[in-house]
Design a protein around this motif. Structure first.
Motif, PDB file in Angstrom:
ATOM      1  N   VAL A 783     131.744 -34.572  43.254  1.00  0.00           N
ATOM      2  CA  VAL A 783     131.860 -34.661  41.799  1.00  0.00           C
ATOM      3  C   VAL A 783     130.674 -33.942  41.163  1.00  0.00           C
ATOM      4  O   VAL A 783     129.515 -34.238  41.482  1.00  0.00           O
ATOM      5  N   ILE A 784     130.962 -33.005  40.289  1.00  0.00           N
ATOM      6  CA  ILE A 784     129.928 -32.250  39.589  1.00  0.00           C
ATOM      7  C   ILE A 784     129.646 -32.939  38.259  1.00  0.00           C
ATOM      8  O   ILE A 784     130.552 -33.149  37.449  1.00  0.00           O
ATOM      9  N   VAL A 785     128.369 -33.277  38.037  1.00  0.00           N
ATOM     10  CA  VAL A 785     127.959 -34.005  36.832  1.00  0.00           C
ATOM     11  C   VAL A 785     126.910 -33.185  36.091  1.00  0.00           C
ATOM     12  O   VAL A 785     125.997 -32.626  36.702  1.00  0.00           O
ATOM     13  N   ILE A 814     127.310 -36.640  31.931  1.00  0.00           N
ATOM     14  CA  ILE A 814     126.419 -37.778  32.176  1.00  0.00           C
ATOM     15  C   ILE A 814     126.342 -38.704  30.965  1.00  0.00           C
ATOM     16  O   ILE A 814     126.073 -39.906  31.100  1.00  0.00           O
ATOM     17  N   ASN A 815     126.590 -38.159  29.781  1.00  0.00           N
ATOM     18  CA  ASN A 815     126.501 -38.975  28.563  1.00  0.00           C
ATOM     19  C   ASN A 815     127.525 -40.110  28.557  1.00  0.00           C
ATOM     20  O   ASN A 815     127.323 -41.135  27.900  1.00  0.00           O
ATOM     21  N   LYS A 816     128.636 -39.898  29.288  1.00  0.00           N
ATOM     22  CA  LYS A 816     129.679 -40.921  29.338  1.00  0.00           C
ATOM     23  C   LYS A 816     129.178 -42.184  30.036  1.00  0.00           C
ATOM     24  O   LYS A 816     129.653 -43.288  29.760  1.00  0.00           O
ATOM     25  N   LEU A 817     128.217 -42.005  30.937  1.00  0.00           N
ATOM     26  CA  LEU A 817     127.742 -43.138  31.729  1.00  0.00           C
ATOM     27  C   LEU A 817     126.534 -43.845  31.123  1.00  0.00           C
ATOM     28  O   LEU A 817     126.180 -44.949  31.544  1.00  0.00           O
ATOM     29  N   LYS A 818     125.876 -43.220  30.162  1.00  0.00           N
ATOM     30  CA  LYS A 818     124.652 -43.801  29.613  1.00  0.00           C
ATOM     31  C   LYS A 818     124.859 -45.195  29.014  1.00  0.00           C
ATOM     32  O   LYS A 818     124.041 -46.095  29.237  1.00  0.00           O
ATOM     33  N   PRO A 819     125.942 -45.448  28.268  1.00  0.00           N
ATOM     34  CA  PRO A 819     126.110 -46.795  27.687  1.00  0.00           C
ATOM     35  C   PRO A 819     126.373 -47.878  28.732  1.00  0.00           C
ATOM     36  O   PRO A 819     126.241 -49.066  28.429  1.00  0.00           O
ATOM     37  N   THR A 820     126.737 -47.494  29.949  1.00  0.00           N
ATOM     38  CA  THR A 820     127.100 -48.488  30.961  1.00  0.00           C
ATOM     39  C   THR A 820     125.897 -49.110  31.640  1.00  0.00           C
ATOM     40  O   THR A 820     126.018 -50.153  32.288  1.00  0.00           O
ATOM     41  N   GLY A 821     124.727 -48.462  31.541  1.00  0.00           N
ATOM     42  CA  GLY A 821     123.552 -48.954  32.243  1.00  0.00           C
ATOM     43  C   GLY A 821     123.588 -48.696  33.729  1.00  0.00           C
ATOM     44  O   GLY A 821     122.834 -49.302  34.494  1.00  0.00           O
TER      45      GLY A 821
END
Length: 830
Positions: A783-785, A814-821
């Motif tokens: 997976v390329i992030v 990567i911004n999609k994952l930031k709110p998840t902690g």
């Protein structure tokens, strides 16, 4: 169908009249052979079920217009009761109006509109003749040849009392005069010459002669069909004495199965209809040299050859011996005929040869479908599960993953598609008669749709095609008829030839699931998105093949549209479609992509060695495809594909679930119903079609990435932890941001290869600390992030060029994952 019980199966044969080979119909096509017309019209007879009627089972077509009919057969007949040795001569029982009609022949392939005289009132006359014979104890017209019998019957028009004339003609007037008045009254009603004055069967049943007989018989009600709104168990009654019921059960378990099942198993056990008829000398063959004509004209007309006596009608019924079948099933224990549905220990019923059955389950499908004992067990199991549908829907799904017995395929497919309710009432309510603009196109398409099949090529098959297709068009006003819909209809119609409502219901359930919005008037956006996702799937699973096809310009638009628009029914014969769809119906709407890739991989070597023109020729006449291998590889591809990689914004919206927790289901991908997951904040977002086309590799959602990385969240989004599993990592996350951004927060276990320095000017991968790890994961999901969509797409495209399979991009970066902690920060060095 009813159980076989004490009856047997019999076969008889006859020839259909041959048509000239040099004559075409009004549409320019060759005339449909009469044997195929009969085969199509015969099918409705299989639906006539009654305890006091012999059940028609099957009809098969042989050479030279020969037809063989299989039906329930009772050795003792009415003739035996009269202690006569000759067969019944059918012309003696024909009603006068039927005789007057004569033999009617059509000159065209279309069905004649001329009304035929045969009907319920004709049967009343035949009943009268039979009752007359029973009353006088002899058969009528035995002293007359057939032509004289027919003439005599026609002269009855001028006679006032038919009963007296018949009695005088046969010397039994004294017997008739001694009959009760109500019986003579009944005979007169039945043998009324003019059909307009003759009563119908319903009217005849009101006669007082039946008033004493009727209470002795329980009125027969046809069992409720499987897919109906009526309660199937409404009339179920259990005996008061269960112990007596157990004593009454026959030890002949095979006789308790339906006649249709017994005949199917008889064929699997080596039964051969023509061989049985040859052994009884019903079918006789002559040396070919003896069949040559004396004269032959240039146009093919022949003279001087006497008619072969073996082609004349012989109404002898040959009893089909069940000895071979019983011998084949001698080791099957009685428990196998009554499997416990709640027993989860094995999906195969117990028997003395259970080890053999377990071994058979691992054999290739084509062998399993020809194994008599294995099919018996599967048929019995599916029969019981389907009778418990929809309560046992999940278990039907589970067993269908092993295989589906061909005899039960029609009902099983309907169950897998979730067909329920009053399907017959719904189908009957649709106007299938009023002309619509689509009629012309349907008429053009039907004669070209799977016409190698005798049943679908029959006029009856064409009429059923027409009704089912028209019903679908009329009942879906927001959609239109596209060429290919006829091919899509063919498997359902073939499996449910005598149940148009079920064929229509299956087709109506299939299209929204797998071809949502494909039949819009303007479907270009739907098709283009579908083909783009398919192209990404090729790159995901076989980058080398994808690179080659893209280089020569052989894009899916040139060959894959008929594949997906008809779900492969336009390119494969029905017997292959059955095996393919047995698996397709277990997957979700993305499974067809995997089938398409599996087909390409079977042709891989030829495609890689050919250019554009050769590939076009190759697909114009698709080579033989091993369907079992295709199914096996499709499942493997399906399991390797992340759920969101095949996301389409024009797919059918997922059904709402009752689970409001927001947690994704942990069901395996290739499992019960394989539902598309409901949309959440971490799901894939829709992007413009042009942007989608510009990306070689598919995107996956943050949800999928979290699942595949096996991450869990503890507390209030503090430190992400891996799930405790001993298995090796399923994927590698490559973070292409610069090293500073990577240090500030990244996915646990990911590696950092900055995009700016990742590749050389020649397109090769720059050697670095993580290059070896990247190469070690070749073949697994990578997976390329990143934080720039264009860079992640380019990085993925570079890896595809280097033949890295299973490359995908994190949707939203990567911004999609930031709110998840879920991003981790490395501990500071001390």
């Amino acid at each position: 169908m009813f159980p076989l019980k004490d009856a047997e199966m019999g076969a008889f044969t006859f020839f259909a009249s041959a048509l000239p080979h040099d004559v075409c119909g009004s549409n320019g096509l060759p005339l449909t052979p009469n044997s195929i017309k009969i085969l199509g019209r015969f099918q409705i007879l299989k639906t006539i079920t009654h305890p006091r009627l012999c059940q028609y089972v099957d009809i098969s077509r042989g050479k030279h217009e020969r037809l063989v009919v299989v039906a329930e057969h009772c050795e003792q007949s009415l003739e035996d009761l009269l202690r006569e040795g000759k067969p019944v001569r059918y012309p003696s029982y024909l009603a006068p109006e039927v005789i007057a009609q004569g033999i009617f022949k059509t000159n065209d392939h279309v069905p004649s509109e001329k009304p035929l005289p045969s009907g319920p009132k004709s049967d009343v006359w035949s009943l009268g003749i039979i009752l007359f014979e029973l009353c006088v104890g002899r058969k009528l017209f035995q002293s007359l040849d057939i032509s004289e019998r027919l003439k005599f019957l026609l002269t009855l028009d001028c006679i006032d009392d038919t009963i007296i004339v018949l009695a005088e003609e046969h010397g039994c007037l004294d017997i008739i005069k001694e009959l009760p008045e109500n019986v003579i009254d009944l005979l007169k009603k039945c043998l009324t010459f003019h059909p307009s004055k003759r009563p119908t069967p319903d009217e005849l049943m009101q006669d007082n002669v039946f008033s004493e007989v009727s209470p002795l018989y329980t009125p027969f009600t046809k069992p409720t069909s499987l897919f109906s709104s009526s309660l199937r168990c409404a009339d179920l009654t259990l005996p008061e004495d269960i112990s007596q019921l157990c004593k009454d059960l026959s030890s002949d378990y095979l006789a308790e199965r339906s006649i249709e099942e017994v005949y199917y198993l008889w064929c699997l056990a080596g039964g051969d209809l023509e061989k049985e008829l040859v052994n009884k000398e019903i079918i006789r063959s002559k040396p070919p040299i003896c069949t040559l004509p004396n004269f032959l004209f240039e146009d093919g007309e022949s003279f001087g050859q006497g008619r072969d006596r073996s082609s004349l009608l012989d109404d002898t019924t040959v009893t089909l011996s069940l000895c071979q079948l019983r011998n084949r099933l001698k080791d099957v224990d009685g428990e196998a005929f009554y499997p416990l549905l709640e027993d989860d220990q094995s999906n195969l019923p117990h028997s003395n040869s259970n080890n053999e059955l377990s071994a058979a389950a691992t054999l290739p499908l084509i062998i399993r479908e020809r194994d008599t004992e294995y099919q018996l067990n599967r048929i019995i199991l599916f029969d019981r599960l389907l009778k418990a549908y929809p309560y046992k829907k999940n278990q039907i799904w589970k067993e269908a993953r092993v295989d589906i017995p061909p005899l039960m395929r029609g009902f099983t497919w309907a169950a897998l598609l979730g067909v329920e309710g009053a399907i017959h009432a719904k189908y009957d309510a649709i106007d299938k008669d009023t002309p619509i603009p689509t009629d012309r196109q349907i008429e053009v398409d039907i004669p070209r749709c799977h016409q190698y099949d005798e049943l679908l090529s029959s006029p009856e098959g064409h009429a059923k095609f027409r009704r089912v297709l028209k019903a679908w068009v009329v009942s879906h006003p927001d959609l239109v008829y596209w060429q290919g819909l006829d091919s899509l209809c063919a498997p359902f119609l073939y499996l449910n030839f005598n149940n148009e409502a079920l064929a229509y219901a299956c087709m109506s359930a299939f299209i929204p699931k797998y071809l949502y919005n494909f039949f819009l008037k303007d479907n270009s956006h739907v098709i283009q998105e579908y083909l783009t996702v398919f192209s990404q799937m090729i790159a995901f699973h076989d980058p080398e093949l994808s690179n080659h096809l893209n280089e020569i310009g052989f894009i899916p638009d040139l060959y894959a549209i008929p594949w997906f628009l008809t779900m492969f029914t336009h390119v494969f014969p029905l017997h292959k479609i059955f095996h393919l769809w047995d698996t397709l119906l277990l997957g979700n709407s993305s499974f067809p992509f995997c089938i398409g890739v599996a087909i390409l991989q079977q042709l891989r070597d030829r495609l890689l060695s050919n250019g554009f023109n050769e590939c076009i020729l190759l697909f114009s006449d698709l080579p033989e495809i091993d369907i079992e291998r295709c199914v096996r590889e499709s499942i493997n591809l399906f399991c390797w594909t992340p759920k969101s990689a095949t996301y389409r914004q024009h797919a059918q919206p997922p059904k709402p679930t009752s689970d409001s927790s927001g947690v994704r289901s942990s069901t395996p991908y290739f499992s019960t119903e394989c539902p598309d997951p409901p949309k959440t904040d971490l799901s894939r977002e829709s992007i413009p079609l042009n942007d989608l086309k510009s990306e070689v590799s598919p995107r996956i959602s943050a949800e999928d990435l979290i699942d595949l990385c096996e991450l869990t969240v503890t507390g209030h989004f503090k430190t992400p932890t891996k799930k405790t599993k001993s298995s090796k990592p399923k994927l590698l996350v490559v973070d292409i941001r610069n090293s500073e951004d990577f240090i500030r927060g990244h996915i646990s276990g990911s590696i950092n290869i900055p995009f700016s320095t990742a590749f050389t000017a020649e397109g090769e991968l720059t050697q670095g600390p993580y290059t070896a790890m990247l190469q070690s994961f070749k073949g697994k999901v990578i997976v390329i992030v990143g934080n720039v969509a264009k860079h992640t797409a380019e990085f993925a495209a570079h890896l595809v060029k280097m033949k890295y399979p299973r490359i995908c991009i994190l949707d939203g970066g990567i911004n999609k994952l930031k709110p998840t902690g879920l991003l981790t920060v490395p501990s500071p060095q001390i």
